[in-house]
Design an enzyme around this catalytic site. Structure first.
Site, mmCIF file in Angstrom:
data_model
loop_
_atom_site.group_PDB
_atom_site.id
_atom_site.type_symbol
_atom_site.label_atom_id
_atom_site.label_comp_id
_atom_site.label_asym_id
_atom_site.label_seq_id
_atom_site.Cartn_x
_atom_site.Cartn_y
_atom_site.Cartn_z
ATOM 1 N N GLU A 189 -16.420 -1.899 5.397
ATOM 2 C CA GLU A 189 -16.915 -0.678 4.764
ATOM 3 C C GLU A 189 -17.752 -0.948 3.518
ATOM 4 O O GLU A 189 -18.774 -0.301 3.293
ATOM 5 C CB GLU A 189 -15.737 0.246 4.421
ATOM 6 C CG GLU A 189 -15.125 0.970 5.616
ATOM 7 C CD GLU A 189 -14.193 0.082 6.427
ATOM 8 O OE1 GLU A 189 -13.755 0.504 7.512
ATOM 9 O OE2 GLU A 189 -13.887 -1.045 5.974
ATOM 10 N N HIS A 199 -3.121 6.398 5.879
ATOM 11 C CA HIS A 199 -4.155 7.038 6.686
ATOM 12 C C HIS A 199 -4.151 8.559 6.534
ATOM 13 O O HIS A 199 -4.708 9.259 7.367
ATOM 14 C CB HIS A 199 -3.957 6.698 8.174
ATOM 15 C CG HIS A 199 -4.165 5.249 8.500
ATOM 16 N ND1 HIS A 199 -3.296 4.271 8.089
ATOM 17 C CD2 HIS A 199 -5.150 4.624 9.187
ATOM 18 C CE1 HIS A 199 -3.724 3.092 8.525
ATOM 19 N NE2 HIS A 199 -4.850 3.280 9.183
#
Length: 328
Positions: free
Chosen positions: A61, A130
């Site tokens: 990322e 998450h």
């Protein structure tokens, strides 16, 4: 004229239309191309636009967010998709230290028109790492605009506006509601950034929220209506810049405010709204502003605890009755 689209279809249509309109727009991220997107948002885009404009990236990322920032500084308009904003934590250096500061650090010489998008918030039993909600994190940083949507029509109109905007934008979606259906206008249109939407007119209490909590608020509004309580429901849509005028004008009418916010309570979006309402509408309040947030802890895995962790219809109805000073 309007058509019925899911949230994922509306987002995909927005990106495709903007890529047809402007050759400088491209999409990059994990699984956006060959796999049609982790949530099938980019379905069919590789076939139409090819691998130079729909780019699968490594699981890195920080790296691909940096490529997006550099591309934006050099005249392109990248859309950087994160599989979830939880993974975008790895790219915060690029988002916060580079994208957000490009305009000010360059003395106004360089814009950074990049859209960072993906799902924010909980999505069921995905546990602590998450299931975090990032609107307040990103809105705390000057230089970033933050949009958070769940309505398909807004999703399309605001994503098109975001892609055309000259500033870096954090675009928050909902993993659990990509299949939500709604009416979407035909043809090319945009929705203005920084303008809230009144989803339901009301006279007794104002309920403010955003993203998937809007669906919960709508259901709560239906339950309250059965008991003769008229709730005005406002969808922020944009977190920064915040449309405080729409909220204040509503509170001046209803004299009560509930803020439903999936962010953690400390220093969240609800905190900012509460402060501004007491500053600009204090004399109109007939009860203290009430916030409903996620619990001030990391999200547990057990489904019973997930239900307890998040705001829900029962909690909203109870809070409304408390500010209305009526029995539960």
């Amino acid at each position: 004229m309007a058509k019925i689209l899911t949230l994922r279809e509306a987002l995909g249509e927005a990106m495709s239309e903007e890529m047809r309109r402007d050759d400088s727009v491209f999409l990059m991220g994990e699984e956006v191309a060959e796999y049609n997107g982790a949530y099938k948002v980019s379905k069919g885009m590789l076939e139409e636009f090819g691998p130079k404009r729909v780019i699968d990236t490594p699981i890195a990322e920080l790296g691909f967010a940096g490529i997006g920032v550099g591309a934006a500084m050099n005249g392109l308009r990248p859309i950087v998709e994160f599989m979830t904003w939880n993974f975008a934590i790895l790219a915060f250096d690029q988002i916060v230290n580079n994208a957000a500061k490009t305009l000010s650090q360059s003395g106004g010489q360089f814009n950074c028109p990049v859209v960072f998008r993906g799902p924010s918030g909980s999505a069921g039993q995905l546990a602590q790492q998450h299931s975090q909600t990032f609107e307040s994190w990103m809105a705390n940083c000057p230089g970033l605009k933050v949009i958070s949507i769940v309505d398909p029509a807004d999703a399309k109109g605001l994503l098109k506006s975001a892609i055309r905007d000259e500033d870096p934008i954090c675009f928050m979606e909902s993993e659990s509601l990509y299949g939500l259906k709604g009416e979407v206008p035909e043809g090319d249109y945009t929705t203005p950034i920084g303008v809230a939407a009144i989803r339901k007119e009301g006279s007794d209490v104002t309920i403010v929220s955003f993203n998937k909590m809007m669906e919960v608020c709508k259901k709560a509004g239906e339950e309250l209506e059965k008991e003769g309580i008229s709730a005005e429901i406002i969808d922020l849509r944009t977190i920064r810049p915040l449309d405080i005028d729409t909220i204040v004008n509503s509170v001046k009418k209803t004299n009560r405010l509930i803020v439903v916010d999936e962010c953690w309570p400390f220093a969240g979006v609800s905190s900012e709204i509460t402060y501004r309402v007491q500053k600009y509408a204090f004399d109109y309040l007939d009860a203290p502003v009430t916030r409903l947030n996620a619990a001030d802890t990391s999200l547990p895995y057990a489904p019973t605890l997930v239900d307890e962790y998040l705001p829900n219809v029962t909690k909203i109805v109870k809070a409304v009755k408390e500010v209305m000073y009526v029995g539960a």
